[in-house]
Write an enzyme that holds these catalytic residues in place. Structure first.
Site, PDB file in Angstrom:
ATOM      1  N   GLU A 273       0.840  -1.209   0.000  1.00 26.11           N
ATOM      2  CA  GLU A 273       0.000   0.000   0.000  1.00 26.11           C
ATOM      3  C   GLU A 273       0.870   1.252   0.000  1.00 26.11           C
ATOM      4  O   GLU A 273       0.556   2.246  -0.662  1.00 26.11           O
ATOM      5  CB  GLU A 273      -0.945   0.005   1.205  1.00 26.11           C
ATOM      6  CG  GLU A 273      -1.926  -1.150   1.219  1.00 26.11           C
ATOM      7  CD  GLU A 273      -2.731  -1.282  -0.063  1.00 26.11           C
ATOM      8  OE1 GLU A 273      -3.165  -0.267  -0.620  1.00 26.11           O
ATOM      9  OE2 GLU A 273      -2.912  -2.432  -0.521  1.00 26.11           O
ATOM     10  N   TRP A 276       1.899   1.724  -3.441  1.00 28.70           N
ATOM     11  CA  TRP A 276       0.848   2.374  -4.253  1.00 28.70           C
ATOM     12  C   TRP A 276       0.962   3.897  -4.116  1.00 28.70           C
ATOM     13  O   TRP A 276       0.797   4.640  -5.076  1.00 28.70           O
ATOM     14  CB  TRP A 276      -0.549   1.954  -3.776  1.00 28.70           C
ATOM     15  CG  TRP A 276      -1.102   0.738  -4.444  1.00 28.70           C
ATOM     16  CD1 TRP A 276      -1.237  -0.494  -3.883  1.00 28.70           C
ATOM     17  CD2 TRP A 276      -1.623   0.626  -5.790  1.00 28.70           C
ATOM     18  NE1 TRP A 276      -1.802  -1.352  -4.799  1.00 28.70           N
ATOM     19  CE2 TRP A 276      -2.051  -0.700  -5.969  1.00 28.70           C
ATOM     20  CE3 TRP A 276      -1.757   1.531  -6.846  1.00 28.70           C
ATOM     21  CZ2 TRP A 276      -2.607  -1.158  -7.159  1.00 28.70           C
ATOM     22  CZ3 TRP A 276      -2.316   1.076  -8.039  1.00 28.70           C
ATOM     23  CH2 TRP A 276      -2.727  -0.250  -8.194  1.00 28.70           C
ATOM     24  N   TRP A 304     -20.759  12.179 -20.002  1.00 24.92           N
ATOM     25  CA  TRP A 304     -21.187  12.142 -18.599  1.00 24.92           C
ATOM     26  C   TRP A 304     -22.554  12.783 -18.435  1.00 24.92           C
ATOM     27  O   TRP A 304     -22.921  13.699 -19.181  1.00 24.92           O
ATOM     28  CB  TRP A 304     -20.180  12.889 -17.712  1.00 24.92           C
ATOM     29  CG  TRP A 304     -18.774  12.403 -17.798  1.00 24.92           C
ATOM     30  CD1 TRP A 304     -17.707  13.068 -18.336  1.00 24.92           C
ATOM     31  CD2 TRP A 304     -18.258  11.140 -17.348  1.00 24.92           C
ATOM     32  NE1 TRP A 304     -16.563  12.312 -18.244  1.00 24.92           N
ATOM     33  CE2 TRP A 304     -16.871  11.116 -17.641  1.00 24.92           C
ATOM     34  CE3 TRP A 304     -18.829  10.026 -16.725  1.00 24.92           C
ATOM     35  CZ2 TRP A 304     -16.056  10.016 -17.332  1.00 24.92           C
ATOM     36  CZ3 TRP A 304     -18.016   8.947 -16.414  1.00 24.92           C
ATOM     37  CH2 TRP A 304     -16.646   8.948 -16.725  1.00 24.92           C
ATOM     38  N   ASN A 339     -10.805   2.666   2.798  1.00 22.26           N
ATOM     39  CA  ASN A 339     -10.449   2.455   1.390  1.00 22.26           C
ATOM     40  C   ASN A 339     -11.490   1.645   0.615  1.00 22.26           C
ATOM     41  O   ASN A 339     -11.837   1.986  -0.517  1.00 22.26           O
ATOM     42  CB  ASN A 339      -9.085   1.764   1.289  1.00 22.26           C
ATOM     43  CG  ASN A 339      -8.668   1.575  -0.153  1.00 22.26           C
ATOM     44  OD1 ASN A 339      -8.541   2.542  -0.893  1.00 22.26           O
ATOM     45  ND2 ASN A 339      -8.483   0.325  -0.570  1.00 22.26           N
ATOM     46  N   TRP A 357     -15.858  11.504 -13.065  1.00 26.89           N
ATOM     47  CA  TRP A 357     -15.032  11.179 -11.888  1.00 26.89           C
ATOM     48  C   TRP A 357     -14.397  12.426 -11.283  1.00 26.89           C
ATOM     49  O   TRP A 357     -14.097  12.477 -10.091  1.00 26.89           O
ATOM     50  CB  TRP A 357     -13.972  10.129 -12.241  1.00 26.89           C
ATOM     51  CG  TRP A 357     -13.025  10.544 -13.345  1.00 26.89           C
ATOM     52  CD1 TRP A 357     -13.190  10.326 -14.679  1.00 26.89           C
ATOM     53  CD2 TRP A 357     -11.795  11.249 -13.206  1.00 26.89           C
ATOM     54  NE1 TRP A 357     -12.131  10.858 -15.386  1.00 26.89           N
ATOM     55  CE2 TRP A 357     -11.259  11.416 -14.509  1.00 26.89           C
ATOM     56  CE3 TRP A 357     -11.074  11.749 -12.132  1.00 26.89           C
ATOM     57  CZ2 TRP A 357     -10.049  12.078 -14.751  1.00 26.89           C
ATOM     58  CZ3 TRP A 357      -9.872  12.409 -12.372  1.00 26.89           C
ATOM     59  CH2 TRP A 357      -9.369  12.566 -13.663  1.00 26.89           C
ATOM     60  N   TRP A 380      -9.316   7.818  -8.002  1.00 33.15           N
ATOM     61  CA  TRP A 380     -10.499   8.101  -8.830  1.00 33.15           C
ATOM     62  C   TRP A 380     -10.333   7.548 -10.242  1.00 33.15           C
ATOM     63  O   TRP A 380     -11.266   6.981 -10.810  1.00 33.15           O
ATOM     64  CB  TRP A 380     -10.803   9.609  -8.846  1.00 33.15           C
ATOM     65  CG  TRP A 380     -11.638   9.951  -7.653  1.00 33.15           C
ATOM     66  CD1 TRP A 380     -11.204  10.434  -6.456  1.00 33.15           C
ATOM     67  CD2 TRP A 380     -13.057   9.733  -7.510  1.00 33.15           C
ATOM     68  NE1 TRP A 380     -12.253  10.544  -5.581  1.00 33.15           N
ATOM     69  CE2 TRP A 380     -13.390  10.140  -6.193  1.00 33.15           C
ATOM     70  CE3 TRP A 380     -14.052   9.254  -8.348  1.00 33.15           C
ATOM     71  CZ2 TRP A 380     -14.712  10.059  -5.715  1.00 33.15           C
ATOM     72  CZ3 TRP A 380     -15.354   9.182  -7.864  1.00 33.15           C
ATOM     73  CH2 TRP A 380     -15.677   9.575  -6.570  1.00 33.15           C
TER      74      TRP A 380
HETATM   75  C1  LIG Z   1     -11.377   7.064  -4.918  1.00 32.87           C
HETATM   76  C2  LIG Z   1     -10.202   7.016  -3.970  1.00 32.87           C
HETATM   77  C3  LIG Z   1      -9.662   8.191  -3.490  1.00 32.87           C
HETATM   78  C4  LIG Z   1      -8.560   8.163  -2.611  1.00 32.87           C
HETATM   79  N1  LIG Z   1      -8.044   9.353  -2.160  1.00 32.87           N
HETATM   80  C5  LIG Z   1      -6.961   9.345  -1.344  1.00 32.87           C
HETATM   81  C6  LIG Z   1      -6.394  10.569  -0.882  1.00 32.87           C
HETATM   82  O1  LIG Z   1      -6.817  11.667  -1.224  1.00 32.87           O
HETATM   83  N2  LIG Z   1      -5.317  10.487  -0.034  1.00 32.87           N
HETATM   84  C7  LIG Z   1      -4.794   9.284   0.380  1.00 32.87           C
HETATM   85  O2  LIG Z   1      -3.828   9.274   1.154  1.00 32.87           O
HETATM   86  N3  LIG Z   1      -5.306   8.130  -0.071  1.00 32.87           N
HETATM   87  C8  LIG Z   1      -6.365   8.112  -0.909  1.00 32.87           C
HETATM   88  N4  LIG Z   1      -6.894   6.922  -1.334  1.00 32.87           N
HETATM   89  C9  LIG Z   1      -6.210   5.665  -0.969  1.00 32.87           C
HETATM   90  C10 LIG Z   1      -6.704   4.971   0.313  1.00 32.87           C
HETATM   91  O3  LIG Z   1      -8.078   4.888   0.323  1.00 32.87           O
HETATM   92  C11 LIG Z   1      -6.228   5.660   1.589  1.00 32.87           C
HETATM   93  O4  LIG Z   1      -4.857   5.950   1.527  1.00 32.87           O
HETATM   94  C12 LIG Z   1      -6.475   4.753   2.805  1.00 32.87           C
HETATM   95  O5  LIG Z   1      -7.831   4.440   2.910  1.00 32.87           O
HETATM   96  C13 LIG Z   1      -5.985   5.447   4.055  1.00 32.87           C
HETATM   97  O6  LIG Z   1      -6.243   4.678   5.186  1.00 32.87           O
HETATM   98  P1  LIG Z   1      -5.057   4.112   6.070  1.00 32.87           P
HETATM   99  O7  LIG Z   1      -4.097   5.202   6.367  1.00 32.87           O
HETATM  100  O8  LIG Z   1      -5.670   3.395   7.200  1.00 32.87           O
HETATM  101  O9  LIG Z   1      -4.374   3.125   5.045  1.00 32.87           O
HETATM  102  P2  LIG Z   1      -3.531   1.789   5.221  1.00 32.87           P
HETATM  103  O10 LIG Z   1      -4.344   0.703   4.626  1.00 32.87           O
HETATM  104  O11 LIG Z   1      -3.029   1.609   6.580  1.00 32.87           O
HETATM  105  O12 LIG Z   1      -2.316   2.037   4.205  1.00 32.87           O
HETATM  106  C14 LIG Z   1      -1.110   2.694   4.617  1.00 32.87           C
HETATM  107  C15 LIG Z   1      -0.846   3.898   3.766  1.00 32.87           C
HETATM  108  O13 LIG Z   1      -0.622   3.522   2.416  1.00 32.87           O
HETATM  109  C16 LIG Z   1      -1.122   4.530   1.543  1.00 32.87           C
HETATM  110  N5  LIG Z   1      -2.156   3.943   0.696  1.00 32.87           N
HETATM  111  C17 LIG Z   1      -2.989   2.933   0.999  1.00 32.87           C
HETATM  112  N6  LIG Z   1      -3.769   2.622  -0.051  1.00 32.87           N
HETATM  113  C18 LIG Z   1      -3.429   3.470  -1.034  1.00 32.87           C
HETATM  114  C19 LIG Z   1      -3.877   3.656  -2.369  1.00 32.87           C
HETATM  115  N7  LIG Z   1      -4.831   2.874  -2.914  1.00 32.87           N
HETATM  116  N8  LIG Z   1      -3.333   4.636  -3.097  1.00 32.87           N
HETATM  117  C20 LIG Z   1      -2.355   5.413  -2.580  1.00 32.87           C
HETATM  118  N9  LIG Z   1      -1.884   5.281  -1.334  1.00 32.87           N
HETATM  119  C21 LIG Z   1      -2.412   4.324  -0.566  1.00 32.87           C
HETATM  120  C22 LIG Z   1      -1.706   5.617   2.419  1.00 32.87           C
HETATM  121  O14 LIG Z   1      -0.742   6.632   2.591  1.00 32.87           O
HETATM  122  C23 LIG Z   1      -1.981   4.891   3.716  1.00 32.87           C
HETATM  123  O15 LIG Z   1      -1.980   5.725   4.843  1.00 32.87           O
HETATM  124  C24 LIG Z   1      -8.005   6.928  -2.223  1.00 32.87           C
HETATM  125  C25 LIG Z   1      -8.571   5.739  -2.712  1.00 32.87           C
HETATM  126  C26 LIG Z   1      -9.656   5.784  -3.562  1.00 32.87           C
HETATM  127  C27 LIG Z   1     -10.230   4.495  -4.070  1.00 32.87           C
END
Ligand SMILES: Cc1cc2nc3c(=O)[nH]c(=O)nc-3n(C[C@H](O)[C@H](O)[C@H](O)COP(=O)(O)OP(=O)(O)OC[C@H]3O[C@@H](n4cnc5c(N)ncnc54)[C@H](O)[C@@H]3O)c2cc1C
Length: 473
Positions: A273, A276, A304, A339, A357, A380
């Protein structure tokens, strides 16, 4: 005595700060500067909750700086003017900052560099691996996550000796004026995300410490919005209240110390993650057009539906689909969303409502405390199937099945949609199926206490497939 400016932007921390450390290496006196930039503060992508989180982080950083004998200098106005003024006033020989990758930041930094008489030195630190470090053999950037992550993982792991300690002492320049930090907006006491580096470190530690640490059950729990199975670190990473390198070190260490294979795989998934996150920074860096339109530009031609009413219904969490509404209301209430829920609501907006989107991307930026141009745009575009990677446009989440699978007892729905609290388990994700007598018994009349679904999922699915197919042809 040599002087340098540490220009703080999204690195609100003292530990493992590459810009601060570089500044301290080259100058005896380092002036910490934060510029309240109206270009950012008044942007339509800004939201109050994120601003409050950032201001809270700045206040706690100012306290940490003061405890070491320094003083956070705050200026308000154009960064070009503000950085040049502070530089001239303290006769700085250089300005140090962490390189940022949004188109706005890139242009801003170029303008500041051009206006300064001292050099602007940009260091790494916003990501674990700088975007230019992870390229294909022929030097071109990756556009698909899996090979990107393979190359990323082939680089040497992050080790403890790389983590830069917080400085013990900082100096002040007492003659330098500083503006006060705005008092508002501020975080409510009840916020689940109290700002600051100390809180970020405590969270990371709670997530990884011990054999029963949440990181070791991450794989099985991370898709469940009704559980607290993820780190909740995203807002802190967003503002650099913790360094992503420190998070990566924690992941590597947890992988090494895992009590069994399943735990090891879980910790490894968490590292994925973080990768990512790096990946989306790299995409934004190499393909800045994604900030305005689809990564695959043919999808800019999708017809759209510009239905503002449907859009505001989605924003308000009033779609009649409980899992979607719970998520959207969680976002409004706390400025954060799980997420799995983000993926479900994004799919719903784009696929079920056929709404651009970019409307959803903007709403998320306005509401999320972790709102980040790279991750949000990536999320997105992934959901819309317009971006990098194998995110086929014909993958359409069923909003009922998502709820049934990932919120099996309906606890998440009941928490955020109180009018459904007494709906029986077997109807919690499709309450419109309740007979009138069941609705009366549950005290929840569909159409009065809770909306009927705003679209029929099967029809919406057919409509979006046709709209996407039209542009593919
Ligand atoms: C439509 C959409 C919009 C999103 N917008 C954002 C946003 O604006 N900012 C954001 O930080 N994340 C975003 N995410 C990714 C993800 O949803 C969040 O990072 C995550 O839910 C944060 O929770 P956590 O810190 O408990 O994550 P954990 O599951 O603990 O993951 C650890 C860290 O990994 C990173 N991470 C995890 N998943 C992703 C991912 N898919 N993409 C990029 N980084 C990731 C984050 O920094 C996160 O804190 C988005 C996902 C989607 C589907």
């Amino acid at each position: 005595m040599r002087t340098a400016v540490w220009w703080i932007r999204r690195d609100l921390r003292l530990t493992d700060n590459q810009a601060l450390t570089a500044a301290l290496k080259h100058a005896e006196r380092v002036i910490p500067l934060f510029v309240l930039d109206p270009g950012l503060l008044q942007s339509r992508y800004v939201g109050e909750k994120r601003l409050a989180f950032m201001l809270g982080g700045l206040r706690s950083l100012a306290t940490e700086i003061a405890a070491r004998g320094g003083r956070l200098i705050v200026r308000s106005g154009s960064p070009v003017q503000a950085v040049a003024d502070v530089c001239a006033a303290c006769k700085a020989e250089a300005v140090y900052a962490e390189r940022d990758f949004s188109p706005y930041a890139v242009t801003r930094d170029a303008n500041v560099a051009a206006a300064l008489s001292a050099p602007l030195v940009l260091t790494a630190g916003v990501t674990i691996r700088p975007p230019d470090q992870v390229r294909k053999d022929d030097g071109t950037p990756y556009t698909v996550y899996t090979p990107y992550s393979r190359r990323w993982r082939a680089l040497p792991p992050i080790v403890r000796s790389e983590i830069l300690p917080a400085p013990r002492e900082l100096c002040d320049e007492p003659h330098l004026p500083s503006a006060p930090l705005p008092v508002q907006p501020s975080q409510p006491k009840s916020t689940p995300f109290p700002s600051g580096e100390g809180e970020a470190k405590a969270r990371l530690s709670a997530f990884i410490k011990g054999e029963n640490a949440p990181i070791y059950t991450y794989s099985e729990q991370r898709n469940r919005p009704d559980l607290e199975g993820t780190s909740g670190l995203s807002p802190y990473l967003r503002f650099g209240m913790i360094s992503p390198r420190l998070a990566a070190l924690a992941a590597y260490t947890a992988i090494e110390n895992a009590p069994n294979a399943a735990a090891r795989a879980s910790a490894d998934t968490w590292l994925s993650e973080l990768i990512w996150r790096d990946f989306y920074f790299a995409i934004l860096h190499h393909f800045p057009h994604v900030r305005r339109g689809a990564f695959r530009s043919e999808f800019d031609a999708v017809a759209w539906d510009k239905d503002e009413t449907l859009y505001t219904t989605w924003c308000a969490g009033q779609t009649g689909y409980p899992f979607i509404d719970a998520a959207m209301r969680q976002l409004i209430a706390i400025g954060w969303m799980h997420n799995r829920a983000r993926m479900a609501v994004a799919s719903f907006l784009v696929k079920d409502l056929l709404i651009d989107w970019r409307w959803g991307e903007r709403w998320f930026m306005q509401m999320l405390i972790d709102g980040d141009p790279a991750a949000n745009n990536g999320g997105w575009q992934w959901s819309a199937g317009t971006g990098t990677d194998a995110a086929p446009y014909f993958r359409i989440f069923n909003p009922v099945a998502q709820g049934q699978k990932f919120d099996p007892t309906g606890a998440y729905v009941r928490r955020w949609v109180p009018e459904l609290r007494t709906v029986p388990d077997n109807f919690i994700h499709e309450p419109w199926r309740m007979a009138r007598s069941d609705q009366l018994r549950a005290g929840c009349i569909i159409g009065r206490d809770y909306p009927a679904p705003i679209v029929d999922h099967a029809q919406a699915r057919a409509r979006v497939l046709a709209a996407y197919k039209a542009v593919k042809v």
